[in-house]
Design an enzyme around this catalytic site. Structure first.
Site, PDB file in Angstrom:
ATOM      1  N   LYS A  72       7.656  -8.901   1.951  1.00 42.59           N
ATOM      2  CA  LYS A  72       7.683  -7.434   1.983  1.00 42.59           C
ATOM      3  C   LYS A  72       7.834  -6.922   3.420  1.00 42.59           C
ATOM      4  CE  LYS A  72       4.726  -3.532   0.539  1.00 42.59           C
ATOM      5  NZ  LYS A  72       3.492  -3.204  -0.171  1.00 42.59           N
ATOM      6  N   GLU A 181       1.364   4.258  -1.754  1.00 38.64           N
ATOM      7  CA  GLU A 181       0.161   3.512  -2.158  1.00 38.64           C
ATOM      8  C   GLU A 181      -1.136   4.318  -1.998  1.00 38.64           C
ATOM      9  OE1 GLU A 181       0.699  -0.114   0.048  1.00 38.64           O
ATOM     10  OE2 GLU A 181       2.392  -0.689  -1.202  1.00 38.64           O
TER      11      GLU A 181
END
Lengths: 625, 213
Positions: A72, A181
């Site tokens: 990521k 998030e």
């Protein structure tokens, strides 16, 4: 109603959650484990794709191949980022030789399963992880599910978000929304507290994951979640704690860290991680493990005290201060204005990180949210809402980074300042500088610095088709659109003649649209399916969603419409039902639209009924500057 | 300002006046697009452009309308409907960005009336440059220079309010250039320069969108 998944695509672990009977639940594997390691193993003799998660780690111990973890970090970033990781010594992967446009793509070298090697992008790795989670959800739910909300670090830029979206498409997911998030965590936390009757106030979400750090200031009040400011660092996380420890492990086994082989680095990192975790509730530990050196398996022990660990990780933890400071300043707040600090992300289990948050914000942080699961749960709640679920929930998010254009002398002209609510647009008008000029070049950047070279380059694009006029006579209005996912699109129009000019965008990092299409075509799942057929199926799914929502609205709030209005809605619904049985996509599309229009007033009355009183209470304190 | 802005409903084809930034078609209820020339004041429910506005008032109008048009509310609707919702909320957020801060709001009003902000007077520029140099050489004087610039910023902002107050009351106060608007433009130039000075000396941003022009 079609179900939709909430997916937390993390640096080290990923999770999937779904709303069942009104409650969001993290889906577990057969061992009762919700977390899936974001790891993919490409075996030398694995012709059929790759192994994902725990299996990937297990396979790496047994056979030859390449194990890719924490990729990521490279989503939507340039090759130099990956090179920097290798140069630092954490050699968990091999880079594929650079092509013509070297910096644009990070590509790893992986076995092709036939004795050779091939290139693989971080997007492909993420797609494997997403596909594994999709399969888990389908097995659990016993039905096909393709709609999903995928979370991204709030501080992800456009290229990183675009890469995440591409990964979703490759995994066969229809990405309803990319959700920040910390915002997802706040939703899960806020709704939980609301159920306890305490769902109001201004909170900081402090989210330290495996590879990224986000800090967001949010207000929440009865289903309304509003991000005031966000900041972070997309290259700061628990992974950064592990490498200095892994170096010790490697040296203890007589391996020089900068020349360690990928599998040795993985072994050392695993021991480092176990040591870090063991020190959460102990002051001193001895963690044993093995390292493969040549044909030998050497036992190694890492002995460490918490004080030593803290000395090693302190410089990393202190890097959280800058983003925290910026988020508060941008929100116009000081720590005493806050109602709470919510800790999210596995790395907030580290005592030193907790101590940092406590000291910086001058209060005991709240730890009653499950740090690993709360993001996926929030994503599932948002997914349920977007799939037509009835929930009094509205998220108002912001763009983390300013958006600008390069002007003379490499200076950035800012069009959208950071922390602007999204979606939003910005329009700038440019005039031609030469006679008969028919094209113009632009360079779009994202970031807070004055000079272009210090900001992230997003794309270069060329406007063509400007009508040939005298210098300064053609005026082109360029419009930038940031959508609710934080993704940018560019359009342009010549104002004197009204000509729409063509925009060819070339991303600075990541895949071009054509490359994504090619990958989609190459993947077996999509190759046979005719595009038109897919669109028709999608339209039918959409129609069914609208029908279900209409039925529900009439059932629950039928009294809000009179006899005539009800008849009109039922007529429109019948027309949609009839159209879903046919194969005429445009006809189905207009029937759905007519039904939308017929139910608009009912939807509005329902909403006013439910949330009217919430607004009466709403009062936003004036913030002194 | 009072000119009508025709909008056509994509579902029932009825024509509506878009100047008051309507959300839905009055005859069939479908979500409407936003007219390109609609005023940000109309989007935030303020009938006529004006300078004097409370933050609370703008904030509340923005929230109320966001709740109605946010694309999340239309995720299960047709693609055309979703596009309209995205357009509505983007226009709303743009309006907020243009009007929320007094400096930006005054700038919008001045530009709207086709008044070009004048250059800052030569003398004022020289004075500012001297202050900047002084602050760079003498760290002790820096704090007082920043404080002084902030105080002047506040004073000029108040003067801006007094200058524009009569225009707020007039029916067509902001439709054409006028002496108060020219004075406002001069004040804006000074405000921007002061904000730049404070920002350069590390005193923070007095104007949020300082770089966006």
């Amino acid at each position: 109603m079609a179900r939709a998944l909430g997916i937390d695509l993390g640096t080290t672990y990923s999770l999937v959650a779904v709303v069942k009977d009104g409650r969001a639940e993290v889906l577990k594997d057969e061992h009762g484990e919700g977390r899936l390691p974001s790891a993919v193993f490409y075996g030398d003799d694995l012709e059929e794709g790759a192994l994902v998660g725990w299996e990937a780690f297990a396979a790496e111990r047994m056979r030859g191949g390449a194990l890719l973890t924490s990729t990521k970090r490279f989503m939507g970033r340039g090759r130099s980022t990956a090179q920097a990781v290798l140069d630092r010594g954490a050699r968990t992967f091999r880079l594929w030789p650079a092509g013509d446009d070297g910096e644009r793509l990070v590509q790893f070298e992986v076995p092709d399963g036939q004795g050779g090697t091939r290139a693989c992008t971080p997007v492909e790795v993420a797609a494997y992880v997403l596909k594994a989670l999709k399969d888990r959800a389908e097995a659990e739910l016993g039905e096909e599910v393709s709609d999903a909300v995928i979370t991204v670090p709030a501080y992800f830029d456009d290229a990183q978000r675009q890469a995440t979206r591409d990964a979703g498409r490759l995994a066969g997911l229809h990405v309803l929304r990319l959700l920040a998030e910390p915002t997802a965590a706040a939703v899960a936390y806020g709704l939980l507290k609301e159920a306890e009757g305490r769902g109001q106030g201004t909170y900081v979400v402090f989210d330290l994951g495996g590879g990224t750090f986000d800090v967001s200031v949010l207000e929440f009040d009865r289903g309304l979640f509003r991000v005031r400011a966000t900041s972070g660092d997309t290259a700061l996380g628990g992974d950064d704690f592990d490498w200095p420890l892994a170096e010790r492990v490697l040296r203890a086994a007589g391996v020089e860290p900068s020349t360690a082989l990928p599998h040795q680095t993985h072994q050392a990192l695993a021991i480092a991680r176990r040591t870090k975790e063991a020190l959460t509730d102990r002051d001193t530990v001895d963690v044993e493990g093995v390292l493969t050196v040549g044909a030998d398996t050497r036992p190694v022990t890492l002995s460490l005290t918490r004080t030593e660990l803290e000395r090693v990780i302190l410089p990393v933890v202190n890097r959280c201060a800058g983003p925290c400071e910026r988020a508060l300043v941008d929100a116009g707040l000081t720590p005493k204005d806050l109602d709470g600090v919510i800790l999210v992300g596995g790395s907030t289990r580290v005592p030193l990180v907790r101590a940092f948050a406590r000291e910086f914000f001058g209060r005991e942080p709240l730890c009653d949210a499950h740090p690993d699961e709360v993001v996926a749960v929030g994503a599932a709640l948002q997914a349920d809402l977007l799939a037509g679920g009835d929930r009094d929930l509205l998220l108002l998010d912001v763009t983390p980074l300013s958006l600008g254009l390069e002007t003379m002398g490499g200076v950035v002209d800012r069009l959208v300042p950071r922390n602007s609510p999204i979606p939003c647009t910005a329009t700038h008008t440019f005039t031609t500088y030469a006679d008969q000029q028919t094209a113009m070049d632009f360079h779009v950047v994202q970031g807070e610095r004055e000079k272009v070279e210090h900001c992230k380059s997003l794309a270069r694009f060329t406007l063509r088709g400007i009508p040939p006029l005298g210098a300064g006579l053609a005026r082109v209005a360029v419009t930038f659109q940031l959508d609710a996912d934080g993704l940018l699109t560019v359009s342009a129009r010549e104002q004197a003649t009204g000509t729409t000019t063509a925009v060819e965008v070339k991303p600075s990092y990541g895949l071009t649209d054509a490359e994504v299409e090619a990958m989609l075509m190459a993947s077996l799942d999509h190759a046979q399916q005719d595009i038109e057929e897919r669109l028709l199926i999608e339209k039918r799914v959409e129609a069914e969603r609208v029908l279900a929502a209409t039925d529900k609205a009439l059932r629950e709030d039928g009294l809000l419409v009179d006899v005539e209005e009800r008849a009109a809605i039922e007529r429109a619904a019948a027309a949609v039902r009839a159209a879903t049985r046919g194969a005429d996509r445009p006809a189905l599309e207009s029937a759905v639209e007519a039904l939308d229009a017929a139910t608009q007033e009912l939807a509005h009355r329902r909403m006013s009924k439910r949330i009217g009183e919430a607004l009466d209470h709403k009062s936003i304190d004036e913030v002194a500057r | 300002m009072s000119a009508t802005l025709p909008l056509r409903c994509r579902v029932c084809d009825a024509e509506t006046d878009g100047s008051a930034a309507p959300i839905a078609c009055p005859s069939c209820g479908a979500l409407l697009p936003v007219h390109a020339r609609v005023s940000p004041f109309a989007l935030l429910g303020v009938a006529r452009p004006r300078f004097a506005l409370g933050r609370d008032e703008l904030e509340r109008a923005w929230l109320t309308r966001s709740r109605r048009v946010h694309p999340d509310r239309f995720a299960a609707k047709s693609e055309a409907e979703r596009r309209c919702a995205a357009e509505q909320v983007a226009a709303l957020n743009d309006a907020k960005r243009a009007l929320f801060e007094p400096y930006d709001r005054a700038l919008w009003l001045v530009q709207q009336a086709s008044v070009t902000p004048p250059q800052l007077a030569q003398q004022a520029l020289v004075e500012l440059m001297e202050q900047r140099e002084r602050a760079e050489e003498d760290a002790a004087a820096r704090a007082s220079i920043v404080d002084d610039a902030r105080a002047r910023f506040r004073a000029r902002l108040e003067e801006l309010g007094r200058t524009l107050a009569p225009l707020d009351e007039a029916d067509d106060g902001y439709t054409a250039p006028s002496p108060p608007l020219r004075r406002a433009a001069a004040l804006l130039a000074e405000l921007k320069t002061l904000a730049r000075l404070v920002d350069d000396l590390g005193g923070g941003k007095l104007i949020g969108t300082l770089d966006a022009r």
